[in-house]
Design a protein around this motif. Structure first.
Motif, PDB file in Angstrom:
ATOM      1  N   ASP A  41      41.408  39.013  31.255  1.00  0.00           N
ATOM      2  CA  ASP A  41      41.773  40.298  31.395  1.00  0.00           C
ATOM      3  C   ASP A  41      42.166  40.683  32.783  1.00  0.00           C
ATOM      4  OD1 ASP A  41      39.279  40.634  31.844  1.00  0.00           O
ATOM      5  OD2 ASP A  41      38.676  41.705  30.046  1.00  0.00           O
ATOM      6  N   SER A  42      42.300  41.919  32.977  1.00  0.00           N
ATOM      7  CA  SER A  42      42.655  42.388  34.399  1.00  0.00           C
ATOM      8  C   SER A  42      41.243  42.434  35.205  1.00  0.00           C
ATOM      9  CB  SER A  42      43.138  43.731  34.324  1.00  0.00           C
ATOM     10  OG  SER A  42      42.220  44.657  34.007  1.00  0.00           O
ATOM     11  N   ASP A  43      40.051  42.489  34.703  1.00  0.00           N
ATOM     12  CA  ASP A  43      38.735  42.291  35.334  1.00  0.00           C
ATOM     13  C   ASP A  43      38.590  41.058  35.595  1.00  0.00           C
ATOM     14  OD1 ASP A  43      36.595  43.397  36.290  1.00  0.00           O
ATOM     15  OD2 ASP A  43      35.334  43.018  34.659  1.00  0.00           O
ATOM     16  N   ALA A  44      38.969  39.898  34.710  1.00  0.00           N
ATOM     17  CA  ALA A  44      38.634  38.463  34.916  1.00  0.00           C
ATOM     18  C   ALA A  44      39.411  38.213  36.153  1.00  0.00           C
ATOM     19  CB  ALA A  44      39.121  37.827  33.759  1.00  0.00           C
ATOM     20  N   TYR A  45      40.929  38.403  36.122  1.00  0.00           N
ATOM     21  CA  TYR A  45      41.925  38.044  37.152  1.00  0.00           C
ATOM     22  C   TYR A  45      41.498  38.805  38.528  1.00  0.00           C
ATOM     23  CZ  TYR A  45      45.176  35.492  34.226  1.00  0.00           C
ATOM     24  OH  TYR A  45      45.951  34.434  33.657  1.00  0.00           O
ATOM     25  N   GLY A  46      41.218  40.040  38.561  1.00  0.00           N
ATOM     26  CA  GLY A  46      40.907  41.036  39.546  1.00  0.00           C
ATOM     27  C   GLY A  46      39.815  40.281  40.299  1.00  0.00           C
ATOM     28  N   ALA A  47      38.678  40.134  39.731  1.00  0.00           N
ATOM     29  CA  ALA A  47      37.462  39.661  40.322  1.00  0.00           C
ATOM     30  C   ALA A  47      37.724  38.311  41.081  1.00  0.00           C
ATOM     31  CB  ALA A  47      36.431  39.419  39.191  1.00  0.00           C
ATOM     32  N   ILE A  48      38.071  37.302  40.341  1.00  0.00           N
ATOM     33  CA  ILE A  48      38.257  35.983  41.004  1.00  0.00           C
ATOM     34  C   ILE A  48      39.284  36.009  42.333  1.00  0.00           C
ATOM     35  CG2 ILE A  48      37.505  34.832  39.156  1.00  0.00           C
ATOM     36  CD1 ILE A  48      40.350  33.670  38.638  1.00  0.00           C
ATOM     37  N   CYS A  49      40.495  36.860  41.993  1.00  0.00           N
ATOM     38  CA  CYS A  49      41.572  37.131  43.086  1.00  0.00           C
ATOM     39  C   CYS A  49      41.199  37.884  44.128  1.00  0.00           C
ATOM     40  CB  CYS A  49      42.704  37.423  42.391  1.00  0.00           C
ATOM     41  SG  CYS A  49      43.597  36.433  41.206  1.00  0.00           S
ATOM     42  N   ALA A  50      40.316  38.869  43.972  1.00  0.00           N
ATOM     43  CA  ALA A  50      39.918  39.721  45.062  1.00  0.00           C
ATOM     44  C   ALA A  50      38.873  39.009  45.626  1.00  0.00           C
ATOM     45  CB  ALA A  50      39.422  40.914  44.499  1.00  0.00           C
ATOM     46  N   LEU A  51      37.806  38.398  45.359  1.00  0.00           N
ATOM     47  CA  LEU A  51      36.878  37.804  46.064  1.00  0.00           C
ATOM     48  C   LEU A  51      37.642  36.383  46.848  1.00  0.00           C
ATOM     49  CD1 LEU A  51      33.926  37.281  46.770  1.00  0.00           C
ATOM     50  CD2 LEU A  51      33.487  36.099  44.672  1.00  0.00           C
ATOM     51  N   GLY A  52      38.319  35.909  45.863  1.00  0.00           N
ATOM     52  CA  GLY A  52      38.918  34.565  46.741  1.00  0.00           C
ATOM     53  C   GLY A  52      39.848  35.156  48.077  1.00  0.00           C
ATOM     54  N   LEU A  53      40.692  36.014  47.751  1.00  0.00           N
ATOM     55  CA  LEU A  53      41.473  36.358  48.906  1.00  0.00           C
ATOM     56  C   LEU A  53      40.578  36.772  50.187  1.00  0.00           C
ATOM     57  CD1 LEU A  53      44.348  37.938  47.105  1.00  0.00           C
ATOM     58  CD2 LEU A  53      44.333  35.767  47.950  1.00  0.00           C
ATOM     59  N   ALA A  54      39.477  37.531  49.687  1.00  0.00           N
ATOM     60  CA  ALA A  54      38.790  37.964  50.708  1.00  0.00           C
ATOM     61  C   ALA A  54      38.127  36.713  51.578  1.00  0.00           C
ATOM     62  CB  ALA A  54      37.466  38.963  50.144  1.00  0.00           C
TER      63      ALA A  54
END
Length: 321
Positions: free
Chosen positions: A28-41
């Protein structure tokens, strides 16, 4: 079972030259948002990142920056650090990834589910927080990593999605504070809301119409059932991710206390449960089927006959009414 502080997790993350970030199947959006945001940072910090997920990049979530980069096969060799986000237990990453993650020398577990099994070498688990993305925000702040507009968009998508657009009991004043900071960092609420709720395909609308026309009510209207079988997918041309928000629509019917969606895909029944308020804990129901989740939102998978599933599921739901 041990929970680690932000500082300890930050030290491990900042010391990693290469890492894999992965979340649960049926994301869901939390799963995707978490790994993408942390990864990009962390990528901005100089790390080599691998964004992973059993389903790869689902079409409906491509508005979240980074999702298009998610791969559905493990890299070889697998990185020495695996960061697992939004998973109550390691089985939730899916069979194609579990063995690879288990072999990683270091696993960081970041989650907000009350059913979390603390499977990581390092665990950052805050039960009852609105979303894993809210935790990731605190982690990035502690690490003093820049939250760009792209990163802010992913985090806000996760918070909005997992909080039901700030409708659930897990929402606190701090949740609103974090959301406000993400807007200041460049996230645009109207674009995130559009991506989450107003980007439905015609196939999805047709699927929803047929599924909602076949609603079943149980226990004097207190429980609502939605079924999506393989024939309905074929008739509509829809995909599994097109069922998003169906179970919420059933839960929002007046008088309904618990709703569940049963959908078929590739020989497996995927079950999503929702409840309203504090009285009914659907995570208890999911755990009886070796699933998990939150008090108001949980799920599991079933590999046997539908009628057996329906009978057992209704009996478990009856116990929490």
């Amino acid at each position: 079972m041990k929970d680690h502080g932000l500082a300890e997790i930050v030290n491990v993350l900042k010391g990693a030259a290469e890492l894999a970030l992965i979340s649960h199947y049926n994301p869901d959006s939390d799963a995707y948002g978490a790994i993408c945001a942390l990864g990009l940072a962390l990528e901005q910090h100089g790390a080599v990142i691998h964004l992973l997920g059993q389903e790869g990049a689902l079409r409906r979530y491509l508005f979240i920056p980074g999702v298009a980069r998610i791969k559905d096969v493990p890299p070889a060799p697998f990185p020495p650090l695996a960061v697992v986000c939004d998973c109550g237990d390691l089985r939730r990453v899916g069979k194609s990834f579990q063995a690879a993650v288990e072999q990683a020398p270091c696993i960081i577990n970041i989650d907000h589910h009350i059913s979390n099994e603390y499977f990581g070498h390092y665990n950052l688990v805050r039960e009852g927080v609105s979303s894993t993305c809210e935790i990731i925000y605190d982690l990035l702040e502690a690490a003093k990593l820049e939250i760009t507009p792209q990163i802010a968009t992913g985090l806000l998508a996760g918070i909005m999605g997992d909080s039901g657009s700030f409708r659930y009991a897990s929402v606190t004043a701090e949740t609103f504070n974090v959301a406000a900071e993400l807007v200041r960092c460049g996230a645009k609420p109207e674009e995130v809301a559009d991506g989450l709720y107003s980007n439905n395909t015609l196939a999805a609308v047709r699927l929803h119409a047929e599924a909602l026309a076949g609603l079943r009510m149980h226990f004097e209207g207190r429980v609502c059932e939605v079924l999506v079988d393989e024939a309905m997918f074929k008739r509509s041309g829809a995909q599994p991710d097109d069922t998003d928000l169906l179970v919420e629509k059933a839960r929002d019917i007046q008088g309904v206390q618990v709703a569940f969606l049963v959908q078929a895909w590739e020989g497996i029944w995927r079950v999503s449960l929702r409840s309203r308020g504090e009285a009914q804990n659907v995570a208890e129901v999911a755990r009886s089927f070796k699933g998990g989740g939150h008090k108001n939102a949980a799920g599991f998978r079933w590999g046997r006959e539908l009628e057996e599933l329906r009978a057992r599921l209704l009996e478990e739901i009856r116990k929490i009414l």
